[in-house]
Scaffold this active site. Structure first.
Site, PDB file in Angstrom:
ATOM      1  N   ARG A   1     -74.963  54.639 -50.435  1.00  0.00           N
ATOM      2  CA  ARG A   1     -73.586  54.319 -50.020  1.00  0.00           C
ATOM      3  C   ARG A   1     -72.791  53.876 -51.249  1.00  0.00           C
ATOM      4  O   ARG A   1     -71.602  54.155 -51.370  1.00  0.00           O
ATOM      5  CB  ARG A   1     -73.577  53.227 -48.931  1.00  0.00           C
ATOM      6  CG  ARG A   1     -72.187  52.693 -48.644  1.00  0.00           C
ATOM      7  CD  ARG A   1     -72.018  51.929 -47.331  1.00  0.00           C
ATOM      8  NE  ARG A   1     -73.193  51.206 -46.901  1.00  0.00           N
ATOM      9  CZ  ARG A   1     -73.627  50.044 -47.432  1.00  0.00           C
ATOM     10  NH1 ARG A   1     -72.963  49.477 -48.408  1.00  0.00           N
ATOM     11  NH2 ARG A   1     -74.715  49.481 -46.986  1.00  0.00           N
TER      12      ARG A   1
ATOM     13  N   TYR B   1     -47.712  63.284 -41.480  1.00  0.00           N
ATOM     14  CA  TYR B   1     -48.879  63.790 -40.756  1.00  0.00           C
ATOM     15  C   TYR B   1     -49.124  62.890 -39.537  1.00  0.00           C
ATOM     16  O   TYR B   1     -49.098  61.652 -39.663  1.00  0.00           O
ATOM     17  CB  TYR B   1     -50.081  63.779 -41.700  1.00  0.00           C
ATOM     18  CG  TYR B   1     -51.366  64.170 -41.032  1.00  0.00           C
ATOM     19  CD1 TYR B   1     -51.563  65.472 -40.587  1.00  0.00           C
ATOM     20  CD2 TYR B   1     -52.379  63.243 -40.815  1.00  0.00           C
ATOM     21  CE1 TYR B   1     -52.745  65.841 -39.957  1.00  0.00           C
ATOM     22  CE2 TYR B   1     -53.560  63.600 -40.193  1.00  0.00           C
ATOM     23  CZ  TYR B   1     -53.730  64.900 -39.766  1.00  0.00           C
ATOM     24  OH  TYR B   1     -54.889  65.252 -39.141  1.00  0.00           O
TER      25      TYR B   1
ATOM     26  N   ASP C   1     -49.279  61.035 -50.521  1.00  0.00           N
ATOM     27  CA  ASP C   1     -50.206  61.968 -49.876  1.00  0.00           C
ATOM     28  C   ASP C   1     -49.873  63.344 -50.443  1.00  0.00           C
ATOM     29  O   ASP C   1     -48.842  63.932 -50.113  1.00  0.00           O
ATOM     30  CB  ASP C   1     -50.014  61.909 -48.360  1.00  0.00           C
ATOM     31  CG  ASP C   1     -50.935  62.862 -47.601  1.00  0.00           C
ATOM     32  OD1 ASP C   1     -51.443  63.822 -48.229  1.00  0.00           O
ATOM     33  OD2 ASP C   1     -51.132  62.666 -46.397  1.00  0.00           O
TER      34      ASP C   1
ATOM     35  N   LYS D   1     -58.379  70.095 -47.016  1.00  0.00           N
ATOM     36  CA  LYS D   1     -57.410  71.176 -47.023  1.00  0.00           C
ATOM     37  C   LYS D   1     -57.562  72.024 -48.295  1.00  0.00           C
ATOM     38  O   LYS D   1     -58.568  72.661 -48.471  1.00  0.00           O
ATOM     39  CB  LYS D   1     -56.003  70.600 -46.843  1.00  0.00           C
ATOM     40  CG  LYS D   1     -55.907  69.535 -45.719  1.00  0.00           C
ATOM     41  CD  LYS D   1     -56.198  70.047 -44.329  1.00  0.00           C
ATOM     42  CE  LYS D   1     -56.384  68.956 -43.281  1.00  0.00           C
ATOM     43  NZ  LYS D   1     -55.350  67.927 -43.198  1.00  0.00           N
TER      44      LYS D   1
HETATM   45  C1  LIG Z   1     -55.168  66.610 -42.642  1.00  0.00           C
HETATM   46  C2  LIG Z   1     -54.240  65.661 -43.266  1.00  0.00           C
HETATM   47  C3  LIG Z   1     -54.550  64.288 -43.353  1.00  0.00           C
HETATM   48  C4  LIG Z   1     -55.820  63.695 -42.767  1.00  0.00           C
HETATM   49  O1  LIG Z   1     -56.951  64.130 -43.415  1.00  0.00           O
HETATM   50  P1  LIG Z   1     -58.394  64.360 -42.703  1.00  0.00           P
HETATM   51  O2  LIG Z   1     -59.220  64.922 -43.791  1.00  0.00           O
HETATM   52  O3  LIG Z   1     -58.158  65.292 -41.550  1.00  0.00           O
HETATM   53  O4  LIG Z   1     -58.830  63.008 -42.234  1.00  0.00           O
HETATM   54  C5  LIG Z   1     -53.640  63.467 -43.998  1.00  0.00           C
HETATM   55  N1  LIG Z   1     -52.490  63.949 -44.510  1.00  0.00           N
HETATM   56  C6  LIG Z   1     -52.165  65.254 -44.433  1.00  0.00           C
HETATM   57  C7  LIG Z   1     -50.881  65.723 -45.021  1.00  0.00           C
HETATM   58  C8  LIG Z   1     -53.017  66.147 -43.810  1.00  0.00           C
HETATM   59  O5  LIG Z   1     -52.680  67.444 -43.724  1.00  0.00           O
END
Ligand SMILES: *Cc1c(COP(=O)(O)O)cnc(C)c1O
Length: 381
Positions: free
Chosen positions: A46, A98, A170, A195
């Protein structure tokens, strides 16, 4: 080092025991010590794992940051940033966020005494009335999801720095290939690695990258103390995905722009949301802070209604109807019932997210095939 070279090499060194060019999947929970406290830098998985270390070094390099930490999901990364705050602290966030980010802010952290303001950040000056002595964090997403709004990162950072407020970005929609918020003055970059960075729709993961030593220590502490760490096999898959990040994004940007132009000229289409179109309200800011406009776009139909949007979504043959984005394959989605269902309808509509909006994540297939698929689906309405 230039981006393509970093994508292929950063963080990855031949394995010291065998020379393996790919970092092995260190599938172990613990490490043997020669004598109590005498170890090789690894005690418990961890806390440290060599496959995760390689990935974190790669992620830091891609975002021009000194420190990177990987988490079990993008939301676990967001959770970590929020846990550095204290009850009474205030966060200013963009209103087109999001859905899961909105949900963790309002349904998980608000009850612990954090206060959130969601505002339109098209013009950064709109932040100023919300700034006060309790403001500790500004949370940006740009391009935003799903309306592809663009926020001027450098301008927001200038406002925040004058008051010693931290800015987190983000950067999921842009990917590190198209935009590096740390270079524009941000304090931390967050990614849903799920993504574009992983890029093959086979991993869920998150990351935080920063140059700020104090914040890095807090993230490292929370990564271990809370324990939302990614598994070594997933770290390996992401390391592999990163090797083609630049190539995938080049193809994605080409296809994204071609499809945005195609839709903008299509008789069945109402409005197209894509920062690469000159008519986009913040096109000039996007052109300044991004190296390309990406593969995310949204649109409405000329004959705009929810049943018509559903008909189009059901008629696609190549675009798969699925949540998520940023993989090699093209996806389509209906934000109102899928990714953004966790935002109340009245709140969504107040900032322009109508129930008939269709979102596309354009992949790296042949652009002509994608346009033919859009065309045949649009003839159904
Ligand atoms: C998918 C997404 C998240 C969350 O991420 P996960 O990997 O699904 O927990 C946060 N911000 C944006 C812009 C996203 O597309």
């Amino acid at each position: 080092m230039k981006f393509a070279t970093k994508a292929v090499h950063a963080g990855v060194h031949p394995d010291p025991s065998t020379g393996a060019i790919m970092t092995p999947i260190y599938q172990t929970s613990t490490y043997v010590q020669a004598s109590p406290g005498q170890h090789k830098g690894y005690e418990y998985a961890r806390t440290q794992n060599p496959t995760r270390d390689a990935l974190q070094a790669s992620l830091a390099a891609l975002e021009n940051g000194r420190f990177a930490y990987a988490f079990a999901s993008g939301l676990a990364a967001i959770d970590t940033v929020l846990k550095t705050l204290n009850p009474g602290d205030e966060v200013i966030a963009a209103n087109d966020l999001y859905g899961g980010t909105y949900r963790i802010f309002m349904r998980v952290f608000a009850k612990f005494g954090l206060k959130f303001h969601f505002i339109d950040m098209h013009s950064p000056a709109s932040i100023e009335p919300y700034l006060n002595a309790n403001t500790k964090l500004i949370w940006l997403e740009t391009p935003t999801n799903p309306l592809l709004n663009i926020i001027d990162i450098a301008e927001v950072c200038r406002l925040a720095q004058a008051r010693q407020i931290r800015v987190a970005v983000d950067n999921t929609f842009a990917s590190p290939y198209l935009q590096n918020p740390l270079d524009l003055g941000a304090d931390v970059v967050m990614h849903s690695v799920t993504k574009y960075i992983a890029g093959h729709s086979d991993v869920v993961m998150g990351a935080l990258i920063t140059n700020h030593e104090g914040w890095a220590q807090e993230f490292k502490f929370l990564q271990n103390a809370v324990g939302a760490v990614p598994a070594p096999q997933d770290c390996f898959l992401v390391l592999r995905g990163i090797k083609t990040l630049h190539l995938r994004l080049q193809a994605t940007c080409q296809n994204g722009l071609a499809i945005a132009q195609f839709l903008a000229n299509h008789p069945k289409i109402g409005r197209v949301y894509y920062p690469g179109l000159p008519g986009h309200p913040n096109h000039a800011v996007a052109a300044r802070q991004m190296r390309g406009f990406g593969g995310m776009l949204s649109f409405t139909l000329k004959n705009d209604s929810v049943p018509n949007a559903v008909k189009v979504l059901e008629s696609f043959q190549l675009f798969a109807l699925a949540e998520s984005l940023g993989g090699v394959e093209s996806l389509c989605g209906h934000p109102a019932t899928m990714t953004h269902a966790s935002i109340p309808k009245a709140e969504r509509e107040a900032y322009g997210l109508v129930d008939s909006l269709i979102r596309l994540s354009v992949g790296i297939e042949d652009a002509e095939d994608l346009m033919a698929d859009l065309d045949q689906a649009l003839t159904k309405v």
